[in-house]
Design an enzyme around this catalytic site. Structure first.
Site: not given
Length: 386
Positions: A170-171
């Site tokens: 995600d990041f």
């Protein structure tokens, strides 16, 4: 220059949920962009329901949505959708992390918005990308860690598959997105048209796996799980000692010599099994066993003190409660007070980036759902009237 002024004047519309897209938007907001987050009425970003909940407000949501303003629009309603179109037409950037095709069906796709706003930088973040045989598959951080190969190199040898404890897919996608947006804005400043940026979680996760993919391309052999060890370096891992574990990384021959001196075994430096980085990596099981037999005689803090004095990189195995009060974190002023929309007080980890040695700050607390409806709609009316 203050970091919160680097993107002053840049208007970003965010139509995102949970992690990758909101993180991308927050990175831009930290640099001073005016990020307007469009949320669905009633529930908003699904991250708002994630614990821990402090007096009715999600601290998970707060951690990814500082420095933003929130408006609520039902994008399936024609009147609300037209307001969204007007906001996007007046913006520099749009960030969205819906499944490919959703924005087109809503009438908010790149081709439709580029007609209204040719300079628009439109960033789409998805699991697998905007086209291709997997583009319509959904994905979360867990499934992308599995798909990307990340799980195949994470954990102990012969152990069950485990994911990285931090949602790295995600990041990483959010970071690639923010970097790409700023790069595209630079091109627009030079009178080039806007563009559609396609960021996939799969691609981003493979992108940061350069050492693993290059190992496969160079050898034809899959990288494997090594626990905390390194496939090409040793000693470079977590070691057991008398009261637990610590990490130590002697990444070159000079540091290896220092390790031998610290543990009182100068003979190890001349051991033919450990004569080079490559040899130490090939024989790291026996090396680890030898060192751990020595480390068993003292506590972690004793070994850390000795290795630090010798200039050998080392670290304790911290919990978050420990690292967040570390003197270095305090010095950098990374942890700061934060007030939630309900008036509750908490703390947050701010942007770790410094410009001219200045710590970052929270420009605007995270928003309540639809908190800025009146403010933003009035701004929009004023712009349309001018």
């Amino acid at each position: 220059m203050k970091q919160e002024s680097t993107l002053t004047g840049v208007r970003v519309i965010e139509i995102c949920n949970v992690a990758a897209g909101p993180f991308c938007g927050m990175l831009l907001a930290d640099m001073g962009a005016d990020v307007v987050k469009i949320e669905s009425p009633g529930s908003g970003d699904t991250l708002r329901s994630w614990s821990p909940i402090t007096d009715g407000y999600s601290e998970n949501f707060a951690s990814l949505n500082r420095n933003k303003r929130s408006v609520t629009l039902n994008l399936k309603d024609p009147a609300d959708r037209e307001i969204a179109v007007q906001l996007i037409a007046d913006a520099d950037v749009l960030i969205e992390n819906n499944r490919p095709g959703v924005m087109d069906r809503l009438g908010l796709g790149y081709a439709q918005m580029a007609e209204r706003n040719p300079r628009l930088v439109y960033c789409s973040i998805s699991a697998y990308g905007q086209s291709g045989p997997r583009s319509q598959e959904g994905g979360f951080d867990l499934t992308l860690q599995a798909m990307s190969g990340l799980m195949s190199v994470t954990g102990e040898p012969e152990g069950a598959p485990v994911k990285c404890g931090v949602p790295v897919c995600d990041f990483t996608a959010g970071l690639y997105g923010a970097f790409s947006v700023v790069s595209a804005l630079r091109a627009v400043q030079m009178d080039q048209p806007g563009t559609h940026i396609d960021v996939s979680m799969l691609g981003a996760t493979l992108g940061i796996a350069a050492l693993q993919t290059s190992q496969f391309f160079g050898t034809g052999v899959d990288p494997v799980k090594l626990g905390s060890a390194h496939p090409r370096n040793a000693p470079y891992q977590v070691f057991r000692c008398r009261d637990g574990y610590f990490g130590m990384a002697a990444g070159n021959d000079s540091l290896w010599k220092s390790v031998c001196e610290v543990v009182g075994r100068p003979d190890l430096f001349n051991d033919v099994r450990y004569g080079s980085t490559t040899l130490r990596a090939a024989n790291q099981d026996s090396l680890r066993e030898t060192l751990e037999n020595i480390f068993a005689g003292e506590d972690a803090e004793t070994w850390l003190t000795r290795f630090r004095a010798a200039g050998v990189p080392c670290a304790p195995i911290n919990r978050y409660s420990e690292v967040l009060v570390d003197p270095q974190v305090d010095h950098m002023q990374w942890v700061q007070d934060l007030t939630l929309p309900n008036g509750a007080h908490t703390r947050t980890f701010v942007s770790p980036i410094r410009f001219d040695a200045r710590p970052a700050s929270v420009i605007r607390r995270p928003p309540g759902l639809g908190e800025h409806n009146a403010e933003i709609f009035e701004e929009l009316r004023a712009r349309l009237a001018s």
